[in-house]
Design a protein around this motif. Structure first.
Motif, PDB file in Angstrom:
ATOM      1  N   TYR B 398     -44.293   0.861 -39.032  1.00 29.02           N
ATOM      2  CA  TYR B 398     -43.370  -0.145 -39.379  1.00 29.02           C
ATOM      3  C   TYR B 398     -43.630  -1.241 -38.705  1.00 29.02           C
ATOM      4  N   THR B 399     -44.143  -1.415 -37.411  1.00 26.86           N
ATOM      5  CA  THR B 399     -44.675  -2.864 -37.251  1.00 26.86           C
ATOM      6  C   THR B 399     -45.801  -3.506 -37.863  1.00 26.86           C
ATOM      7  N   ARG B 411     -36.994   1.713 -43.629  1.00 28.16           N
ATOM      8  CA  ARG B 411     -36.110   2.457 -42.880  1.00 28.16           C
ATOM      9  C   ARG B 411     -36.713   3.472 -41.774  1.00 28.16           C
ATOM     10  N   LEU B 412     -36.465   3.657 -40.766  1.00 30.59           N
ATOM     11  CA  LEU B 412     -37.082   4.705 -39.934  1.00 30.59           C
ATOM     12  C   LEU B 412     -35.715   5.590 -39.752  1.00 30.59           C
ATOM     13  N   SER B 458     -39.316 -12.958 -44.223  1.00 28.95           N
ATOM     14  CA  SER B 458     -38.578 -12.283 -45.420  1.00 28.95           C
ATOM     15  C   SER B 458     -37.438 -11.321 -44.781  1.00 28.95           C
ATOM     16  N   GLU B 459     -37.618 -10.666 -43.740  1.00 31.90           N
ATOM     17  CA  GLU B 459     -36.404  -9.742 -43.529  1.00 31.90           C
ATOM     18  C   GLU B 459     -36.208 -10.049 -42.053  1.00 31.90           C
ATOM     19  N   LYS B 463     -32.803  -8.813 -37.080  1.00 32.65           N
ATOM     20  CA  LYS B 463     -33.439  -8.366 -36.003  1.00 32.65           C
ATOM     21  C   LYS B 463     -33.512  -9.462 -34.884  1.00 32.65           C
ATOM     22  N   LYS B 466     -30.715  -9.941 -32.669  1.00 25.01           N
ATOM     23  CA  LYS B 466     -30.114  -8.791 -32.249  1.00 25.01           C
ATOM     24  C   LYS B 466     -30.942  -9.033 -30.758  1.00 25.01           C
ATOM     25  N   LEU B 467     -32.325  -9.369 -30.872  1.00 23.01           N
ATOM     26  CA  LEU B 467     -33.185  -9.491 -29.680  1.00 23.01           C
ATOM     27  C   LEU B 467     -32.599 -10.287 -28.900  1.00 23.01           C
ATOM     28  N   ILE B 470     -29.776  -9.359 -26.909  1.00 23.53           N
ATOM     29  CA  ILE B 470     -30.114  -8.560 -25.689  1.00 23.53           C
ATOM     30  C   ILE B 470     -30.550  -9.180 -24.588  1.00 23.53           C
ATOM     31  N   THR B 473     -27.593 -10.854 -22.811  1.00 21.61           N
ATOM     32  CA  THR B 473     -26.729  -9.871 -22.211  1.00 21.61           C
ATOM     33  C   THR B 473     -27.675  -9.737 -20.818  1.00 21.61           C
ATOM     34  N   ALA B 474     -29.044  -9.727 -20.825  1.00 24.09           N
ATOM     35  CA  ALA B 474     -29.667  -9.149 -19.704  1.00 24.09           C
ATOM     36  C   ALA B 474     -29.349 -10.419 -18.803  1.00 24.09           C
ATOM     37  N   ASP B 475     -29.533 -11.867 -19.443  1.00 21.87           N
ATOM     38  CA  ASP B 475     -29.550 -12.688 -18.434  1.00 21.87           C
ATOM     39  C   ASP B 475     -28.089 -12.806 -17.749  1.00 21.87           C
ATOM     40  N   SER B 476     -27.039 -12.723 -18.772  1.00 20.21           N
ATOM     41  CA  SER B 476     -25.596 -12.715 -18.023  1.00 20.21           C
ATOM     42  C   SER B 476     -25.517 -12.015 -16.787  1.00 20.21           C
ATOM     43  N   SER B 477     -25.988 -10.742 -16.834  1.00 20.03           N
ATOM     44  CA  SER B 477     -25.794  -9.826 -15.606  1.00 20.03           C
ATOM     45  C   SER B 477     -26.904  -9.923 -14.198  1.00 20.03           C
TER      46      SER B 477
ATOM     47  N   GLY C  21     -32.602  -9.621 -48.924  1.00 21.50           N
ATOM     48  CA  GLY C  21     -32.936  -9.449 -47.451  1.00 21.50           C
ATOM     49  C   GLY C  21     -32.331  -8.330 -46.876  1.00 21.50           C
ATOM     50  N   HIS C  22     -32.780  -8.096 -45.762  1.00 20.36           N
ATOM     51  CA  HIS C  22     -32.378  -6.929 -45.030  1.00 20.36           C
ATOM     52  C   HIS C  22     -30.940  -6.354 -45.516  1.00 20.36           C
ATOM     53  N   TRP C  65     -35.872 -17.404 -51.906  1.00 18.64           N
ATOM     54  CA  TRP C  65     -36.600 -16.577 -52.832  1.00 18.64           C
ATOM     55  C   TRP C  65     -36.120 -15.171 -52.643  1.00 18.64           C
ATOM     56  N   VAL C 237     -30.155   5.924 -38.989  1.00 24.42           N
ATOM     57  CA  VAL C 237     -31.244   4.770 -39.021  1.00 24.42           C
ATOM     58  C   VAL C 237     -31.489   4.060 -37.802  1.00 24.42           C
ATOM     59  N   HIS C 238     -33.012   4.132 -37.563  1.00 23.04           N
ATOM     60  CA  HIS C 238     -33.192   3.482 -36.321  1.00 23.04           C
ATOM     61  C   HIS C 238     -33.685   2.133 -36.332  1.00 23.04           C
ATOM     62  N   VAL C 240     -36.160  -0.507 -35.239  1.00 27.28           N
ATOM     63  CA  VAL C 240     -37.521  -0.703 -34.383  1.00 27.28           C
ATOM     64  C   VAL C 240     -37.508  -2.155 -34.163  1.00 27.28           C
ATOM     65  N   ARG C 285     -42.165  -1.227 -27.807  1.00 27.40           N
ATOM     66  CA  ARG C 285     -41.801  -1.189 -28.937  1.00 27.40           C
ATOM     67  C   ARG C 285     -41.003   0.068 -28.731  1.00 27.40           C
TER      68      ARG C 285
ATOM     69  N   GLY D 175     -22.811  -3.955 -23.824  1.00 26.64           N
ATOM     70  CA  GLY D 175     -23.843  -4.766 -23.164  1.00 26.64           C
ATOM     71  C   GLY D 175     -23.838  -4.851 -21.874  1.00 26.64           C
ATOM     72  N   LYS D 286     -24.378 -17.969  -9.386  1.00 25.62           N
ATOM     73  CA  LYS D 286     -24.054 -19.183 -10.157  1.00 25.62           C
ATOM     74  C   LYS D 286     -23.069 -19.903  -9.326  1.00 25.62           C
ATOM     75  N   ARG D 364     -30.832  -2.057 -16.337  1.00 25.51           N
ATOM     76  CA  ARG D 364     -31.471  -2.972 -17.308  1.00 25.51           C
ATOM     77  C   ARG D 364     -32.705  -3.290 -17.033  1.00 25.51           C
TER      78      ARG D 364
END
Lengths: 308, 478, 308, 478
Positions: B398-399, B411-412, B458-459, B463, B466-467, B470, B473-477, C21-22, C65, C237-238, C240, C285, D175, D286, D364
């Protein structure tokens, strides 16, 4: 030792768990002068166990060794003598949480069965709670009572040998929580209702078949229970291990015509499999699910008995 | 009422013929065998002669007698009808005193000698058990299953299909098919859009099961190129499908070790090269028949030196014959090589178009390098699917695909498969289930991007968000 | 283009999938002179699509595109206009395998619904099989027939607008496989039985509720079906991604009294968080399941219709 | 009939009191709030005054009026009884023409003005929908849910418990609790054998939820040492349990950054050191109240320089007062530090015995180093359990523990949680489910082994065999 209080050292009369290796254990009752045979040889209770610290390594007569563990309800669950189908820790954990059990809770349970859940309940409600457990089968009720004495939890539990569907739990207006693991739970719900404290509490019914769940939910609704909720939890144990996968050999890379000729040279081609009889490979650590696992134990139906 | 056109050919193809591959079934246990007369096959620890199956209809059930002979059973008799199940709701009434079975071991043996069928013996055992009726359903089932295994000897003969063979391998020899579960295979075939008339590349080390499944879905239309590691393609699983011969014409094979050469345009199809390759593969194959004949040749050629020179005409004739044989063998070998060269050239030609309609990978090899390489042979806007027993190698795929571009809709996935027991008042999921069916990575090829930077954007927007979440979220706690 | 045969280039009248896109796509029908608006701007069919290769990148009027994809039943499933609840690829895949579908199979289906499964069946049974699909709802039956024409698969399918429970499939003795996705499948089984070829075949019934499954299994047994088997497949669906986890700071390691004093020195202690405002961290990962997923679509009941 | 002894205290503890923590519930949505009079709380985008809840029984349901005032509802009225569900079996009869709802937006507004309760409005909507009865159950449910969200304003006030708070956090702010699902938390408490009278070490960054859950199971008996990263322990989630004050006496905290010092016997409990630590933690926090007060002090100390020296008695008095205040503050600070020192010493003393009865980690942070380190404080034959949202870090923990020894019965697990809808003829698993509940590693400590070699041979025999199998399987198909 008791199932509701840790001790540091092993004493006469204790029940201890002998850990023989991966998923292989046995419970024994410590008696001065007694011996227990294991596949690694004999364990002499007086010299090998009494006075030793829980968690110690004990060398058996044949030179093999084992660990001696303090009993816990969870170890008991995987070591107890089966008199019936038993509840396992995954269901037990959820039953305990969803019934709001904690020190001081008064719980009614039926049937006692092999006592797997009972021990976990006792652990959680000690030192001030009480368990009223009802078992239809006389032999089993007696065995359970004996185990509770052996495990030093008899003061926290009352075992009754009766039919919960006809005679109820033998107590009224005392329970914070009621647990049912019987073939016709719907017949016991009216008794469960009476067992609860006036302020109400939580009920759980465990049934393997969906038809039992349907009848139980119907009766719970009729009897004025609220927050009726059926769920199921399945646990997977993963095997942590290293996996080695060979790399595909696709031939020499990006070779121009020159190098390609070289590689299609018979000697070179033939040399390869000799020099490298298998393939190059990569190894990674991974966790794999078991080939087969418990796919169903039972449905857990929870409900709240409202005040009144 | 029935379509008269269908019926005729129907009957024809429904009869078991000698030489065909069939699947034997008992309960949930399957075994693939080829029907040959006067030949023993072992099934469930029992010797069986398939002779009497010939000419019978597929789907027939037979009783195996003590001599391993099949005897056709009348239909309706063969279903597991041990259904006087009067289950106790729990087993609280049971006190196990070891005396619950009234039949003794001798009784049972004599029943057998009287010629009682397995199922009848089980019924006898149930009838003579004082506790059976009081046992819980769970216990009853365990009991019947145990006894069935011991006393029943029915065998049903089935026509092979992807479903049956996939279940057979998964149940009997999951190691041979990389633990590929049948629902996962089903998903591969669907996500791969495998259908008649397409050109599919298959790289599998699942005994040929995946290859056969792809071929079944193509119905003999289109072409399949099997990419193989080592000395030759493994196809036992594919053979078990018993495809008609024209299916085999659509199947090609190409050695993975020549993929880079093909891609770089340096693949050499000279006879000399082929020769070396043939020796190469013979080295690797365990039972290379070509190895045996070549060994014979050497023996022959070392013979003359140690022999006295005699001009005895009989001897001369013998020598002449030997010469002829040798020449014939050389000719045969040459023809074989020529055939092999042609096949390699044909497979190379199919791949070189770089316009395959799909790619299916399911192997014990680390999939990433093969995937990246084989995708080059696939046309744009075509699906591909990679199976792996483990998750990590597919994360790598995937990567890498993300970095490299040329594939979208990645899709995994993994899946849960649950079977149910549906019986009046006893409905619940089956108590044992498969722990996992492996992992799949699927995607769609697209025309290679002009610039890598554009490709990368492209895609992954979703993601990245989302990262970030995360991280925050990690920072806030903290 | 057709749903059962790949083409290299886009033609007028084709249905293509625009990949934005996704998880974001849309199907469009290619018409010379037409335009389609997307969030990246307009796509002009004549210049941007017709004659282009499937899988090409197309730049829209605003400079963004997209990719233009060849339709497949699986892409159609996630892009089709919903007229009903639809079947998704996980169930479709298992239905296809467990019904033994392959080129040449004759299949009876009811109801047609939004045609999600129908397209997948047609893909698999082409070029020589046939699908007889029955839809109770007239409007839907008409829409489905239109789609089959648009998708160039009309020659492989017959759509009938009738009640399968009363009127059956409209064919007798022709089917290798029957699929039911209707509220009362048990009412259609007798018709399904008639639809099968004399040599028998495979049947599947899809139902969301267990009560439907129970009645269906009962009827299947009564009607002489064998190998009755109910199952359920759920796909995850995971995602990654790279995960960064901070490392716990446990203080200076294994310090003797000397070094320990240094580290308890206020300056040193305070310097740390400044120099390293967060923590040192490790990145790996991983693949994570979605927070929420489809927890149930329906039960799949399979059975074999024996010869006769 | 009821036990007369229980009833009295029963009634007492069942009334909602000012200052207590309670949980508001609407449908499946929960929120934890502290009951304070004349203070607004927001719940589901609605302002609420909790005043009228005071003195009422836990479990009561209130209707929220337009002014945010709670009005007690009579029991039996509050259950979702929109049960004239006459579901169509499928929606084949529905043609969507956008005219199915006879009530207009204005109608609904006027119903609201007439003071109709949310549920009554929904009933009106259903009664006036021409298509509702024909909709499938699935569609009906979706419809009711949507409408409920829009028009209902019931709130039930619950006594907090581990179950309720775990479900609340998982539903609202996963989270904040590292996506720890309630069934996984349940498993942690059970596998950790958490019970009254034990000494448990907790390291969590789950907002205090795990800490609170452990404390609930200990019922105020025994002791809990919370290991915290950064400037101070986070306990908001624990506060929401509303424990009686004596529970708090069993709770201790210890900074993770001093763990190595404690282990090496070099932990310094000097006041000077404590001072620096206090500043240190203030830097990191904080909203450190100590920071605010120390800032005030500086302001005060910079003031005199800029002031004229005057001996005006009023001024002198002011200065004296300032001095006093300053001294008082210093005194307070000193007392706080002394308190803090004592607490640190107490926590250190608890840990130093290296005889804790359990260890619970859910954070975390990468768990491995913390786990290996904190296990040193646990007595032999005690359970430990580590939660992680991801699988890889626990594989690392597993591997390291295997290498190092000192722990047996290691299990890496995850679980599926499935909810069911049980209704006549409409029973099935709930259509949406949680994708994952995270991973757990559990084990049992044992006395450290004398020799590493012996240790290594303790458990893995079974594993090695498995690996060999894999290798041989791989070889056979090569």
């Amino acid at each position: 030792m008791s199932f509701v209080e840790y001790s540091e050292f092993i004493k006469e009369g204790d029940v201890v768990i002998i850990f023989l290796g991966h998923e292989s254990m046995m419970p024994i009752k410590v008696e001065a002068g007694a011996q227990t045979q294991t596949r690694y040889g004999a364990i002499r209770h007086s010299s090998d166990l009494i006075g030793r610290r829980f968690g110690s390594k004990v060398t058996c007569s044949k030179g093999g060794w084992v660990y001696v563990l303090h009993p816990t309800p969870e170890l008991w669950t995987v070591n107890l003598p089966h008199r019936t189908q038993i509840l396992y820790s995954t269901d037990i954990a959820n039953i305990t949480l969803m019934l709001d059990l904690k020190p001081g809770s008064v719980v009614c349970e039926s049937g006692t069965g092999s006592g797997s859940l009972s021990h976990a309940i006792l652990r959680t409600i000690a030192p001030s709670g009480h368990l009223h457990t009802v078992e239809f089968h006389a032999q089993r009720a007696e065995k359970a009572a004996q185990e509770f004495r052996d495990h030093k939890v008899a003061h926290l539990v009352t075992v009754r040998n009766q039919d919960v569907c006809k005679e109820g739990f033998g107590v009224v207006g005392v329970a914070d929580a009621v647990f049912l693991d019987i073939p016709s739970p719907w017949e016991a719900i009216v008794h469960a209702k009476k067992a609860f404290k006036r302020k109400g509490g939580r009920l759980c019914s465990f049934s393997p078949c969906i038809e039992q769940v349907q009848r139980t939910c119907e009766t719970l609704l009729e009897q004025g229970f609220g927050e009726i909720c059926t769920l199921e939890v399945l646990q997977r144990v993963h095997d942590v291990r290293s996996v080695t996968m060979p790399l595909v050999y696709l031939g020499p890379e990006d070779g121009g015509p020159e190098s390609a000729k070289m590689t299609t040279d018979p000697a070179a081609e033939e040399a390869r499999p000799v020099a490298n009889p298998g393939y190059q490979s990569v190894t990674c650590r991974t966790a794999t699910p078991p080939r087969e696992m418990a796919g169903h134990t039972g449905y857990l139906t929870f409900a709240t008995k409202p005040r009144g | 009422m029935a379509d008269p056109l269908g019926v005729e050919s129907d009957e024809e193809e429904c009869r078991i013929c000698e030489g065909e591959y069939v699947v034997l079934k008992r309960g949930e246990v399957y075994k693939s065998v080829q029907v040959e007369k006067r030949k023993k096959v072992i099934f469930e620890k029992q010797w069986i002669f398939m002779d009497n199956a010939v000419g019978q209809l597929y789907g027939s059930t037979f009783e195996v007698d003590s001599g391993g002979i099949l005897n056709l059973r009348k239909p309706k008799q063969d279903e597991d009808s041990t259904d006087n199940k009067e289950a106790g709701l729990d087993n609280r009434h049971i006190v196990d005193d070891g005396k619950s079975q009234k039949l003794t071991r001798d009784d049972i043996e004599s029943l057998k000698e009287q010629g009682l069928k397995g199922q009848e013996i089980i019924q006898q055992l149930i009838d003579n058990s004082t506790t059976f009726k009081d046992k819980t359903e769970f216990a009853q089932e365990k009991y019947i299953k145990k006894k069935k295994k011991k006393y029943e000897s029915n065998v049903t003969v089935l026509k092979p299909s992807c479903r049956i063979l996939a279940m057979m391998y998964h149940g009997r020899e999951p190691g041979k098919i990389c633990h590929l579960r049948y629902d996962t295979l089903a998903h591969m075939l669907t996500m791969g859009n495998i259908h008649a008339g397409s050109k599919i590349i298959v790289f599998e080390t699942c005994a040929g099961l995946v290859l056969g499944s792809v071929m079944e879905r193509m119905g003999g239309h289109g072409s399949v190129v099997q990419m193989y590691p080592g000395g030759g393609p493994v196809r036992a699983g594919m053979e078990s499908f018993g495809f008609p011969s024209h299916f085999h014409e659509t199947l090609h094979e190409f050695p993975l070790c020549k993929v880079n050469a093909l891609l770089s345009g340096t693949l050499n199809l000279d006879e000399k090269d082929m020769d070396s390759q043939s020796n190469d593969s013979a080295d690797k194959e365990k039972s290379g028949s070509s190895q045996v004949s070549s060994g014979g040749g050497e023996e022959g050629s070392s013979e003359p030196q140690s022999m006295e020179v005699s001009l005895d005409p009989a001897e001369a004739k013998k020598r002449e014959e030997r010469e002829k044989l040798r020449e014939q063998k050389a000719q045969e070998k040459k023809a074989k090589l020529e055939e092999k060269r042609k096949r390699l050239a044909a497979a190379a030609a199919l791949l070189e178009g770089r316009n395959a309609d799909g790619l299916v990978i399911a192997s014990r090899f680390s999939p990433c390098s093969a995937l990246l390489c084989l995708l080059k042979f696939v046309a744009p806007s075509r699906p591909f699917v990679v199976y792996c027993q483990y998750r990590e190698p597919l994360i790598e795929c995937y990567t890498k695909l993300r970095e490299q571009g040329g594939a979208i809709s990645l899709r995994l996935t993994d899946s849960w498969l649950r079977h149910y027991q549906v019986l009046p008042n006893r409905t619940h999921p089956v108590l044992l289930m498969s722990g996992g069916g492996g992992y799949l990575l699927s995607g769609i090829t697209v025309a290679a991007a002009a610039s890598g930077a554009q490709q990368k954007s492209s895609e992954p927007a979703a993601k990245r968000i989302k990262l970030d979440e995360i991280t925050s979220t990690a920072d806030s706690s903290a």
